[in-house]
Design an enzyme around this catalytic site. Structure first.
Site, PDB file in Angstrom:
ATOM      1  N   PRO A  47      16.389   5.041   1.602  1.00  0.00           N
ATOM      2  CA  PRO A  47      16.001   4.318   0.396  1.00  0.00           C
ATOM      3  C   PRO A  47      16.026   5.182  -0.861  1.00  0.00           C
ATOM      4  O   PRO A  47      15.558   6.326  -0.866  1.00  0.00           O
ATOM      5  CB  PRO A  47      14.582   3.847   0.714  1.00  0.00           C
ATOM      6  CG  PRO A  47      14.593   3.683   2.195  1.00  0.00           C
ATOM      7  CD  PRO A  47      15.442   4.810   2.708  1.00  0.00           C
ATOM      8  N   CYS A  48      16.588   4.586  -1.934  1.00  0.00           N
ATOM      9  CA  CYS A  48      16.832   5.350  -3.154  1.00  0.00           C
ATOM     10  C   CYS A  48      15.804   5.076  -4.241  1.00  0.00           C
ATOM     11  O   CYS A  48      15.875   5.673  -5.315  1.00  0.00           O
ATOM     12  CB  CYS A  48      18.221   5.019  -3.691  1.00  0.00           C
ATOM     13  SG  CYS A  48      18.442   3.270  -4.125  1.00  0.00           S
ATOM     14  N   ASN A  49      14.842   4.184  -3.990  1.00  0.00           N
ATOM     15  CA  ASN A  49      13.921   3.750  -5.042  1.00  0.00           C
ATOM     16  C   ASN A  49      13.306   4.900  -5.826  1.00  0.00           C
ATOM     17  O   ASN A  49      13.174   4.845  -7.044  1.00  0.00           O
ATOM     18  CB  ASN A  49      12.786   2.914  -4.436  1.00  0.00           C
ATOM     19  CG  ASN A  49      13.289   1.833  -3.511  1.00  0.00           C
ATOM     20  OD1 ASN A  49      14.009   2.113  -2.558  1.00  0.00           O
ATOM     21  ND2 ASN A  49      12.902   0.593  -3.765  1.00  0.00           N
ATOM     22  N   ASP A  50      12.908   5.950  -5.131  1.00  0.00           N
ATOM     23  CA  ASP A  50      12.185   7.039  -5.786  1.00  0.00           C
ATOM     24  C   ASP A  50      13.096   8.100  -6.392  1.00  0.00           C
ATOM     25  O   ASP A  50      12.613   9.070  -6.973  1.00  0.00           O
ATOM     26  CB  ASP A  50      11.227   7.700  -4.785  1.00  0.00           C
ATOM     27  CG  ASP A  50      10.064   6.790  -4.423  1.00  0.00           C
ATOM     28  OD1 ASP A  50       9.608   6.049  -5.299  1.00  0.00           O
ATOM     29  OD2 ASP A  50       9.640   6.809  -3.255  1.00  0.00           O
ATOM     30  N   TYR A  51      14.423   7.901  -6.258  1.00  0.00           N
ATOM     31  CA  TYR A  51      15.357   8.862  -6.844  1.00  0.00           C
ATOM     32  C   TYR A  51      16.230   8.239  -7.925  1.00  0.00           C
ATOM     33  O   TYR A  51      17.068   8.917  -8.513  1.00  0.00           O
ATOM     34  CB  TYR A  51      16.286   9.441  -5.763  1.00  0.00           C
ATOM     35  CG  TYR A  51      15.552  10.092  -4.624  1.00  0.00           C
ATOM     36  CD1 TYR A  51      14.817  11.258  -4.814  1.00  0.00           C
ATOM     37  CD2 TYR A  51      15.585   9.547  -3.343  1.00  0.00           C
ATOM     38  CE1 TYR A  51      14.134  11.861  -3.769  1.00  0.00           C
ATOM     39  CE2 TYR A  51      14.916  10.149  -2.287  1.00  0.00           C
ATOM     40  CZ  TYR A  51      14.192  11.298  -2.515  1.00  0.00           C
ATOM     41  OH  TYR A  51      13.527  11.880  -1.468  1.00  0.00           O
TER      42      TYR A  51
END
Length: 366
Positions: free
Chosen positions: A84-88
């Site tokens: 998951p890329c949400n935090d990047y």
């Protein structure tokens, strides 16, 4: 002797990565077999099962990865994970490894430790490179390169429009080959290396057949229609030259250029996303409306036969979060050719094994 692999996948999404891998296997004569996959969303899992060869209700596990019994999963030879890329993401708070989703890459590391596949392909957004001053990326690269017996890694920032995807979508892909395997992966050379060769939005959306699913139009309010009619192709709600004060958006601190942005027919689309509220759905250049999910899928290079399962907003999320199959195809084709000892056109990686750029990078999604 035919080259063969069994593929496992975490954070599989609807199957963009897997589809690209199977298409590459078909072209290179590689025997690729589905082993198992995992995603936490029921509709996404149903989409994967409906479209990916060999996938079944038993082999595609619908569960939060944090409760997945990784040690008990069957053996695999190859592994894919687009954690998951949400935090990047370049958009948002960019909490990195301190966020809720940032640490989930460690479950991919656990697969490498336990199953020690011959190779892996990992994907994330371009913002990963600068998260926490670059420290997060270095930590992740160090963890995956030292997992299990160790892996030779090739990180690269791919501009998918350079590989025939009709969308400006920039993603970090890390390809790893186990240290004891005498194979060296090289980054495949772009097939569409400059603006003159890019695939345009108009080309991508032409001729959608009547049998294609997920092509239902979104009902637009009269206000949205009036606003879109004042936005020219390539413009958004904030830079539209013909926008009136009545319809101008008053969003304090808004910087997201995709808000009510209309595609330009002669250029690749801007990045298709899977989340966001009103104004972020992608908008047609000629008609005052949001794109249909089939049109979004076309921009992501999913074939018209690929049927997404779920409610309209869930499908929009599936499409936007997926890896474009055409982009994945070029990477997997290069990987399989590397294992076959077949020469192919390549370019130097633009990121070092420590995550630092080896050349100037143009990595802003637009």
């Amino acid at each position: 002797m035919t080259l063969g692999f069994t593929l496992g996948e975490l954070f599989s999404g609807p199957g963009g990565m897997a589809l690209g891998a199977h298409l590459a296997a078909r072209e290179t004569g590689t025997a690729l077999k589905h082993g198992w996959a995992n995603d936490y969303d029921e509709s996404t899992v149903a989409t994967y099962i409906a479209n990916i060869p060999g996938a079944t209700e038993e082999s595609v596990i619908c569960r939060d990865v944090r409760s997945l019994e990784i040690d008990s999963l069957p053996h695999i030879d190859g592994f894919a994970f687009g954690f998951p890329c949400n935090d990047y993401s370049l958009v948002g708070e960019n909490r990195g490894l301190k966020g809720e989703f940032g640490p989930l890459f460690s479950y991919g590391v656990r697969v490498l430790e336990r199953h020690q596949p011959e190779w892996f392909v990992a994907e994330n957004v371009s913002g990963l490179r600068t998260s926490n001053g670059g420290d997060d990326f270095k930590l992740i690269l160090d963890a995956i390169s030292n997992a299990g017996p160790g892996y030779k890694i090739t990180p690269h920032l791919y501009r998918f429009e350079d590989y025939g995807v009709p969308q400006r979508r920039h993603r970090i892909i890390v390809v790893g080959v186990r240290d004891d395997v005498p194979v060296d992966f090289r980054v495949p050379a772009p097939t569409h290396p400059d603006r003159a060769h890019w695939t345009s939005a108009a080309e991508a959306l032409a001729g959608i057949p009547t049998y294609a699913s997920n092509h239902e139009a979104t009902r637009q309010s009269p206000t949205v229609v009036r606003r879109l009619e004042l936005i020219d192709p390539g413009e958004n709600a904030f830079n539209a030259k013909r926008m009136t004060e009545e319809l101008r958006l008053n969003v304090k601190g808004a910087t997201l250029s995709q808000i009510y942005k209309r595609l330009h027919p002669d250029r690749p689309s801007y990045t298709i996303t899977g989340s966001g509220g009103g104004g972020t759905h992608g908008y047609h250049w000629a008609e005052p409306r949001a794109l249909t999910n089939r049109e979004r899928a076309r921009l992501q290079t999913f074939p018209d036969e690929f049927k997404f399962i779920g409610r309209k907003e869930n499908v929009r999320r599936q499409v936007g979060m997926a890896v474009p199959p055409r982009g994945a195809f070029h990477i997997f084709r290069a990987l399989f050719r590397s294992f076959q000892g077949v020469q192919y056109s390549s370019v130097p990686a633009n990121l070092s094994v420590s995550g630092t750029p080896l050349a100037p990078l143009q990595d802003v999604d637009a």
